[in-house]
Design a protein around this motif. Structure first.
Motif, PDB file in Angstrom:
ATOM      1  N   ALA A   6       0.854  -1.190   0.000  1.00  0.00           N
ATOM      2  CA  ALA A   6       0.000   0.000   0.000  1.00  0.00           C
ATOM      3  C   ALA A   6       0.884   1.231   0.000  1.00  0.00           C
ATOM      4  CB  ALA A   6      -0.914   0.015   1.219  1.00  0.00           C
ATOM      5  N   ARG A   7       0.332   2.318  -0.520  1.00  0.00           N
ATOM      6  CA  ARG A   7       1.030   3.601  -0.479  1.00  0.00           C
ATOM      7  C   ARG A   7       0.000   4.701  -0.640  1.00  0.00           C
ATOM      8  NH1 ARG A   7       6.525   4.286  -2.756  1.00  0.00           N
ATOM      9  NH2 ARG A   7       6.864   3.114  -0.874  1.00  0.00           N
ATOM     10  N   GLU A   8       0.196   5.798   0.080  1.00  0.00           N
ATOM     11  CA  GLU A   8      -0.701   6.942  -0.007  1.00  0.00           C
ATOM     12  C   GLU A   8       0.104   8.182  -0.342  1.00  0.00           C
ATOM     13  OE1 GLU A   8      -4.205   9.161   2.583  1.00  0.00           O
ATOM     14  OE2 GLU A   8      -3.345   7.272   3.269  1.00  0.00           O
ATOM     15  N   ARG A   9      -0.397   8.941  -1.314  1.00  0.00           N
ATOM     16  CA  ARG A   9       0.264  10.182  -1.730  1.00  0.00           C
ATOM     17  C   ARG A   9      -0.781  11.192  -2.142  1.00  0.00           C
ATOM     18  NH1 ARG A   9       5.565   9.787  -4.517  1.00  0.00           N
ATOM     19  NH2 ARG A   9       5.463  12.020  -4.237  1.00  0.00           N
ATOM     20  N   ALA A  10      -0.385  12.433  -2.156  1.00  0.00           N
ATOM     21  CA  ALA A  10      -1.256  13.518  -2.601  1.00  0.00           C
ATOM     22  C   ALA A  10      -1.332  13.526  -4.126  1.00  0.00           C
ATOM     23  CB  ALA A  10      -0.717  14.847  -2.098  1.00  0.00           C
ATOM     24  N   GLN A  11      -2.491  13.912  -4.620  1.00  0.00           N
ATOM     25  CA  GLN A  11      -2.692  14.123  -6.047  1.00  0.00           C
ATOM     26  C   GLN A  11      -3.154  15.570  -6.222  1.00  0.00           C
ATOM     27  OE1 GLN A  11      -2.305  11.900  -8.633  1.00  0.00           O
ATOM     28  NE2 GLN A  11      -1.726  10.181  -7.339  1.00  0.00           N
ATOM     29  N   ALA A  12      -2.725  16.215  -7.277  1.00  0.00           N
ATOM     30  CA  ALA A  12      -3.063  17.624  -7.496  1.00  0.00           C
ATOM     31  C   ALA A  12      -4.526  17.830  -7.873  1.00  0.00           C
ATOM     32  CB  ALA A  12      -2.167  18.214  -8.586  1.00  0.00           C
ATOM     33  N   ALA A  13      -5.125  16.846  -8.497  1.00  0.00           N
ATOM     34  CA  ALA A  13      -6.518  16.972  -8.958  1.00  0.00           C
ATOM     35  C   ALA A  13      -7.494  16.722  -7.809  1.00  0.00           C
ATOM     36  CB  ALA A  13      -6.769  15.981 -10.081  1.00  0.00           C
TER      37      ALA A  13
END
Length: 118
Positions: A6-13
């Motif tokens: 698993a991995r969580e990151r910010a997305q610009a949209a």
């Protein structure tokens, strides 16, 4: 289900735009980001709840029972996107597991992010 990665990151949209990109990656007029390799197959949408959840079937024919889950949460300046790779079966050997994780991370946290200009 066993979580293989698993991995969580910010997305610009915003969340609804990311959801749409995951729920229908090949829609006419959409962003082109999901470039599959010769050992991968087009995922089927198993579940989708707009704008917070999309679950794909496996990208890998040799691991047909795996799923790819995307949890999307609104966040300041876009959204937060977490992919999870659950399986009802056993974990593959470490080299295969590393490949699966790396490939998902590349598709989501590179290709998809870059499609939003991030």
């Amino acid at each position: 289900m066993v979580e293989l990665g698993a991995r969580e990151r910010a997305q610009a949209a915003p969340a609804h735009v990311v959801w749409e990109s995951l729920a229908d990656p090949w829609r006419p007029g959409g962003r082109w980001w999901l470039e599959l390799r010769s050992d991968e197959v087009e995922p089927r949408i198993l579940r989708a709840v707009e704008p917070e959840l999309v679950v794909w079937s496996s990208l890998w024919p040799e691991r047909p029972d795996d799923e790819i889950r995307f949890d999307i949460r609104p966040a300041q300046n876009g959204c937060s996107l977490r992919w999870t790779l659950p399986t009802p079966g056993e974990a593959p050997e470490q080299a295969v597991l590393g490949h699966l994780r790396h490939r998902l991370n590349f598709l989501i946290n590179a290709q998809l992010r870059f499609s939003f200009g991030q």
